[in-house]
Scaffold this motif. Sequence first.
Motif, PDB file in Angstrom:
ATOM      1  N   GLU A 198       0.861  -1.183   0.211  1.00 10.73           N
ATOM      2  CA  GLU A 198      -0.098  -0.002  -0.168  1.00 10.73           C
ATOM      3  C   GLU A 198       0.928   1.205   0.048  1.00 10.73           C
ATOM      4  O   GLU A 198       0.517   2.339  -0.925  1.00 10.73           O
ATOM      5  CB  GLU A 198      -0.771  -0.164   1.336  1.00 10.73           C
ATOM      6  CG  GLU A 198      -2.121  -1.140   1.362  1.00 10.73           C
ATOM      7  CD  GLU A 198      -3.038  -0.999   2.308  1.00 10.73           C
ATOM      8  OE1 GLU A 198      -2.524  -0.318   3.331  1.00 10.73           O
ATOM      9  OE2 GLU A 198      -3.742  -1.752   2.453  1.00 10.73           O
ATOM     10  N   GLU A 199       1.890   1.207   0.746  1.00  6.73           N
ATOM     11  CA  GLU A 199       2.827   2.456   0.812  1.00  6.73           C
ATOM     12  C   GLU A 199       3.496   2.694  -0.691  1.00  6.73           C
ATOM     13  O   GLU A 199       3.669   3.810  -1.065  1.00  6.73           O
ATOM     14  CB  GLU A 199       3.929   2.118   1.796  1.00  6.73           C
ATOM     15  CG  GLU A 199       4.829   3.208   1.902  1.00  6.73           C
ATOM     16  CD  GLU A 199       4.240   4.575   2.534  1.00  6.73           C
ATOM     17  OE1 GLU A 199       4.864   5.549   2.302  1.00  6.73           O
ATOM     18  OE2 GLU A 199       3.074   4.491   3.216  1.00  6.73           O
ATOM     19  N   CYS A 200       3.979   1.470  -1.171  1.00  2.00           N
ATOM     20  CA  CYS A 200       4.344   1.612  -2.427  1.00  2.00           C
ATOM     21  C   CYS A 200       3.349   2.023  -3.610  1.00  2.00           C
ATOM     22  O   CYS A 200       3.910   3.033  -4.482  1.00  2.00           O
ATOM     23  CB  CYS A 200       4.937   0.208  -3.124  1.00  2.00           C
ATOM     24  SG  CYS A 200       6.414  -0.442  -2.020  1.00  2.00           S
ATOM     25  N   GLN A 201       2.206   1.822  -3.563  1.00  2.00           N
ATOM     26  CA  GLN A 201       1.100   2.405  -4.319  1.00  2.00           C
ATOM     27  C   GLN A 201       0.965   3.693  -4.147  1.00  2.00           C
ATOM     28  O   GLN A 201       0.866   4.434  -5.142  1.00  2.00           O
ATOM     29  CB  GLN A 201      -0.043   1.609  -4.261  1.00  2.00           C
ATOM     30  CG  GLN A 201      -0.049   0.005  -4.596  1.00  2.00           C
ATOM     31  CD  GLN A 201      -1.292  -0.791  -4.347  1.00  2.00           C
ATOM     32  OE1 GLN A 201      -2.246   0.072  -3.931  1.00  2.00           O
ATOM     33  NE2 GLN A 201      -1.343  -1.897  -4.822  1.00  2.00           N
ATOM     34  N   ARG A 202       1.164   4.207  -2.868  1.00  2.00           N
ATOM     35  CA  ARG A 202       0.798   5.523  -2.627  1.00  2.00           C
ATOM     36  C   ARG A 202       1.689   6.395  -3.034  1.00  2.00           C
ATOM     37  O   ARG A 202       1.950   7.554  -3.666  1.00  2.00           O
ATOM     38  CB  ARG A 202       0.719   5.947  -1.045  1.00  2.00           C
ATOM     39  CG  ARG A 202       0.225   7.297  -0.535  1.00  2.00           C
ATOM     40  CD  ARG A 202       0.203   7.228   0.851  1.00  2.00           C
ATOM     41  NE  ARG A 202       1.347   7.046   1.566  1.00  2.00           N
ATOM     42  CZ  ARG A 202       2.337   7.746   1.623  1.00  2.00           C
ATOM     43  NH1 ARG A 202       2.246   9.108   1.372  1.00  2.00           N
ATOM     44  NH2 ARG A 202       3.516   7.489   2.289  1.00  2.00           N
ATOM     45  N   GLN A 203       3.083   6.001  -3.005  1.00  2.00           N
ATOM     46  CA  GLN A 203       4.301   6.611  -3.586  1.00  2.00           C
ATOM     47  C   GLN A 203       4.198   6.855  -5.047  1.00  2.00           C
ATOM     48  O   GLN A 203       4.588   7.804  -5.632  1.00  2.00           O
ATOM     49  CB  GLN A 203       5.614   5.972  -2.893  1.00  2.00           C
ATOM     50  CG  GLN A 203       5.889   5.976  -1.506  1.00  2.00           C
ATOM     51  CD  GLN A 203       6.271   7.346  -1.048  1.00  2.00           C
ATOM     52  OE1 GLN A 203       6.623   8.249  -1.757  1.00  2.00           O
ATOM     53  NE2 GLN A 203       6.062   7.676   0.156  1.00  2.00           N
ATOM     54  N   GLU A 204       3.903   5.880  -5.741  1.00  2.00           N
ATOM     55  CA  GLU A 204       3.580   5.912  -7.155  1.00  2.00           C
ATOM     56  C   GLU A 204       2.580   6.799  -7.591  1.00  2.00           C
ATOM     57  O   GLU A 204       2.932   7.419  -8.493  1.00  2.00           O
ATOM     58  CB  GLU A 204       3.149   4.303  -7.505  1.00  2.00           C
ATOM     59  CG  GLU A 204       4.395   3.342  -7.539  1.00  2.00           C
ATOM     60  CD  GLU A 204       4.004   2.021  -8.108  1.00  2.00           C
ATOM     61  OE1 GLU A 204       2.872   1.711  -8.500  1.00  2.00           O
ATOM     62  OE2 GLU A 204       4.535   1.097  -7.870  1.00  2.00           O
ATOM     63  N   ARG A 205       1.568   6.837  -6.984  1.00  2.00           N
ATOM     64  CA  ARG A 205       0.597   7.953  -7.113  1.00  2.00           C
ATOM     65  C   ARG A 205       1.145   9.449  -6.872  1.00  2.00           C
ATOM     66  O   ARG A 205       0.910  10.264  -7.664  1.00  2.00           O
ATOM     67  CB  ARG A 205      -0.577   7.891  -6.336  1.00  2.00           C
ATOM     68  CG  ARG A 205      -1.590   6.365  -6.655  1.00  2.00           C
ATOM     69  CD  ARG A 205      -3.042   6.611  -5.897  1.00  2.00           C
ATOM     70  NE  ARG A 205      -2.797   6.447  -4.720  1.00  2.00           N
ATOM     71  CZ  ARG A 205      -2.839   5.458  -3.871  1.00  2.00           C
ATOM     72  NH1 ARG A 205      -3.057   4.352  -4.359  1.00  2.00           N
ATOM     73  NH2 ARG A 205      -2.753   5.689  -2.496  1.00  2.00           N
ATOM     74  N   LEU A 206       1.890   9.541  -5.752  1.00  2.00           N
ATOM     75  CA  LEU A 206       2.479  10.779  -5.410  1.00  2.00           C
ATOM     76  C   LEU A 206       3.325  11.269  -6.773  1.00  2.00           C
ATOM     77  O   LEU A 206       3.520  12.364  -7.238  1.00  2.00           O
ATOM     78  CB  LEU A 206       3.061  10.836  -4.158  1.00  2.00           C
ATOM     79  CG  LEU A 206       2.109  10.945  -3.104  1.00  2.00           C
ATOM     80  CD1 LEU A 206       2.952  10.746  -1.643  1.00  2.00           C
ATOM     81  CD2 LEU A 206       1.108  12.257  -2.980  1.00  2.00           C
TER      82      LEU A 206
END
Length: 1452
Positions: free
Chosen positions: A1361-1369
């Motif tokens: 989930e943290e990786c997906q959030r970083q990708e969106r940012l």
Amino acid sequence: MSKAQFKKKESTSSKISDVQAEVCSVPIASAESLDDVWPEWTDGDVYREKWDKVPDDPKNVKAPSSTVYFEDPEGKICLPASLKVHYWKRPTEFLVNMVPTVVENTLNFDLVSSNQHLLCSELMRWIISEIYIVWKVFHHPEASDQHGWKPWEHIYSLCKPGKGHVPLFNSYGKYLVRLFWMGCWRKITVDDSMPFDRDHNLLLPASSCRSELWPMLLAKALVKVINTRPLSENVNRNKMAQLSDEIGEFNFIHHLTGWIPEISPINYMCRRKTWDFLQGSIPEFLHKCAKMQQQKNYHQSRRSSALGEHRSHRDVDKNSGKLVVCASFYPNQLHDDPYVYTKMADSSEALRCYNLCLRHSHVVLLTQTRTCPLELPYEAPPEPRWKLIRKKSKKPVISDEPRIIPLPEPEEFIGIASPFIDQRVRSPPRPTKEWVDKWSVPRKQPYTPPLDPIAEGAENEGCEALDTDAAESDLNCETVVEDVEVPAEDKKKDDDAVSIDPPRSVIKEPIVKPILPEAWVELEDFPKCFCRLLVFHNPETYPHQAQKSLLKCSYARGTYYLCVDSLQPSQILISFSGLLRWGEIDSIQGGHTRKSSTVVIQLMQANDMSAVRCPALLQAAPFHWKSRQCQPPIVTIETYCSKATVLNLPTGRHVLSFHTYAELGYHVHLCSKTHFSFGEEDAILLLCTKESLRFSEKAKAIMRALSKLVASFHDRHGQKPHIRLNLEEACSPKQTPLENWQVQKVFNLAVYHMLRDALGREMTPQERFAVLALTADPSLLARARRPRPPAFLQESKAPETWVDRQPTAQEVKAATLLQAAFKGLLVRVVRKSSKAGTKESIRTSALLSEMWSKVECDFDKHAASLLRYMFELSDRETIIYPCQLDEWTKVVFTDYSVNLPEKANSWILVFREVFFFTKETLLLPKVYSPVPYSRLHVINNDTGEELNKLITRVPPLLYQPNELGYTFFAEVLTPESPPANAKWTLRLTATREPLPKLSHAPPLNTFAVQEFQDYYIPNTNNIICGYTVKVTVPLLGTVHFQTSSRHVKIRLSILEHETVVASATGQGQVVIPVANFLPNEEKEEEEEEEKEEEPLAPGGALEENRHTPPAQEDEIKALDDSQEEDEEGSTSGKSDCEDDHSPPPTKTPDHRYLVRAEVLYHSWDLDESQLAFAHLLSFKATQVFFPEELTEAISDMSGSDEQSTDTAKVSRKGDDDKGTGSSSSVSREEMGLDLTKANYTLRVAVDKSQAESIVVKKDVERIEQIKAIKRAWEAAEPGRAAKAWQLRLNWLSQFYLPKDGDVPEEEPDTIEAEEGCSPIPPNAPNIPIEQLLSIVVPPLDYQPFIRRRTDTPILLDPEMEECQRQERLERIQAYQVERDLLVEERQQRATLRRERMQGLLRQYEDQQTAMVQEQQKFHDTRTPQNQKPNETRKWLNDRIKRREDKHTADEA
């Protein structure tokens, strides 16, 4: 050649069918080489020839009871379809009351009057007409040799070879005929059996002397030669067309004289060019007075310029060589194009005007041209002088129309000679029903009225034509054998005994001489009457000749090269002959063995004697060794027999490649008056290493002019300006866009570089000044490219205060003044040195003389160097001199040859060397290999990439100098039967020297190859195999991988710590040409070896750890980990403390290489048997406890625990024994591979001297891990493996499908282990273990138990989930950055648009103001009457002032 078969005479005539006659007439070739059938002619063979049969018993010399005749070993000749053979007879059979002779009249002959029945055959007409033509050429009143050629001199029988011989009649029937065929005179053997038709007419030409045999024997040999010509392609559509295709491109003059025939079409639009060519090739008709005048002016040139401009085929000089020019009719045959029939109709109508007939198509001789009337115009006698007194002038006729004076039309006629001029044509006989059924095409016939046919040429003759036909039929009846009337003299001869004495020289009855009738054909009608021009060249008139021949019983192909280097335009006559048919050898139908006569008859009947064959082909195209690009051919010759053409080449050096093809053989003959070289590639390539003639002449001319200038540099007589002008004239370019001063600058610079090379060192300042004075170019040194010494660079280095500083305007001005002053001083000194008598001139002249002495030591070399420097220093695209075009053919090359080992069906590393380039070089590598599969790879060692290839060859590339050089690597796949003592050669061809140098000499050709073979086991990762590589010294290796299936897509990679360092892909096989392997340190290698030996030592630490329980293993492992962490912490602390005192230790890189092969795109598909075999190998590879041990363990499971422990120990001991080497691997290595199964081969090649420095092993790390896990399970729970084995067998039994006829055995308790099967557990099904292990288990379907949104399920955890959030940012930030850039770019574009609009407005206002000012000027210059009032002028001034104020305000 098959031996001669002698047969006895059984009857007076032997009848055969038409098909049999055609079949047996084909020559038979049983030998592999066609050259043995018709051997080359030698007089020695004629001396040794046996003209009669040798008796079996030499003692029995009595005459045999029946006459024995010679039978031609090649069979009966094949006559065309227009002549039907009914039976064959010998001369003694059809000349009953005559004594046969070969030659009766040695002065002349007549072949027309007695052969009227043969004129229906085109073949016989051509034979007769061409014999007459050759006689006419050699027996012309103006011919030099009146007795040079006689047709019977081609025949030999009972006579000695020599000029003027007369053959004698041979009762045995054996004769030799000398004819020119395939490039040389050949010996053709014939017998004296003659063909007759149903009407008892002889089907071969005969002379008016009925007892002469030479026309028949000569025609029989000529028919033999023409039988080697297949039917052309355009007549193979129906049977009727065979009647009209008897000659094609064939001609008999070539075979009778050896002259080369050049065939060219005659076109009406180009008739003027044809006329110009004929005027320069054949004599011109002149009256007696004109001939006398011509003899007086013999040495004067006759309109040479006019002929030079309008010559069509080539420039021909009458006095240089004799040409024989002939012309042929339009072919009277069937065509698909209706336009051809229109031409045939026009030709027939035009030929009637000259007493010729299209139906009697043949070849005619062109004798002379005529541009004057046949009779001189009448010249009126001169008027008496008294009539000239007060002579009255004629009164002019007055008319209102302009008077047109008619211009006389020029007379342009061509003289022809033919034996068939004024020859009447009889009506063709009505075809019989049998003939119509055989040759006609079934179709609906339109209704035609029953009218009698009218003979061609007899429309105006009336009833006379019928009388002549009747007379001719009476004459033909006299040729019947039974009704022959024998004269009294012949009866007297018949009464005498038969002898072989030569004929009498006294001729009692005069015979008409064979004089050809002649006629004049108008130039306008000449293209209508004739379609082809045949020009025969005598090869003896050409001083330079070259020939190449190839005769064999298979497809004949050849490649040759032509090099022409001349200072004048050259003409080369190219003659090409092809052999497409010979006896029963037919490369199209396949097979080169002899067939029986029945099979041949069936083939001919099935193919209708018209199998389509490709014509023999010759193509000549410009060739360059430095280019792989194919040039379009400039000469193309397609022929079914023989054809020639003339190649015109301009001045200079030209290289052409000749590609020849024919089914059975070919012959190439080149003739020219210019020197040329024709042969194989090696011979021509050596000629191209030399300078061309144009280049050498130009270089020497410039060098001689420069030498004169140097010699007269200190000239007191004032000749130096004149000599310098000569030098400028020698250097001046012609036909080039460059001007003289540009070429002069290039020349001055080339002189400087040439002198520096001649000295072999850098020039001194005094020598450089002497070169400036010689060239009179003070700015020469500024353009010269000379190396700067380090001391000079150090001295010329700018001071530190000037670094990163811009000079001021005053400093620039001061530097400019200094440079100008120095340049002016230099120019004055150079000019002063060029003047004679000064001290500087004397000193400069001495220096130049000393320098020029080094040049004169090798004058030609330095002359070529001077001219080549001019080409290099100028723009390469600009051509200074025409000789620069010859530089493309200039090459330098070197060869590297190695011996090929005699290994069958194997991969061989032939060549692998490193080359270094010192300068930029255009190089073409070419491989000459006796093995079909040979590949060359070139690798740039700096980048590790392979250079691009053109299909499978390396194209010419521009190689740049680099540090590590280029590796040239060659591989070979040998066939089943490799050639013995074969050599492989690599040729490097470049434009100029220096060529690339080897890293060491001589090149290595011995390599050590380690080969590994194993079976392919499919897996989910698509990995075929993996091998580890360890080396002790840095070395260079080559890795080759090959699979048993050639359709598999493979990727071969070399990995170092999971990083790909080299990779290659291929199909069926793949190779990594160059792989650099680096070694590790010795200590690390020793530690690894000790670790590998520890498991094998009995009672070692690892052996004890195996018996510890799992819990203790975990504790020990944790303890070891903690100890390692403490040790690491302590060492880290020490390092931190000692950081200030000692440098940190450098860690040496650990080099571990893995060679891995993978299958791409799932391209290796296995069948059921191969897949089952692969599953069995996969099970055995990972098995630790084998079925025999597991069976014993299961039987002992009912015992006590102590017994189980002992059993486990025993099993482990057995495991240790087997761990040293598995039985499956040992048997596989010892017994070899089963090639029917999927397998692979890996080869690693290194230099033979480094063979012991590399170790390659199979990567079994994953398999050892699986085995270690299984051992740990068994150690923790003894008997676990046996239970798992029993469960596996039970589970596999449910997928077993018994085959039909298989009966399960009912003895589960007492089953012994058979070969190939293992013992079966008690509770297992009664099925062989090998069959159970080979069962392919279908994969388990997990789809019903998985709920997913993607193809591959992923467990979502907080980290993901943290990786997906970083990708969106990151995506949002990237979008914002991109948007800001786009907005900024749009603002800049808007600003530019506004500025552009303001600029356009200002420009418009300026134009408007200028226009008003121009108007004001125009108004001011007008006259006062037309000027406007002052108010208008004031208004205009105010307007201009307002606009100027507005413009000033806008600028402010």
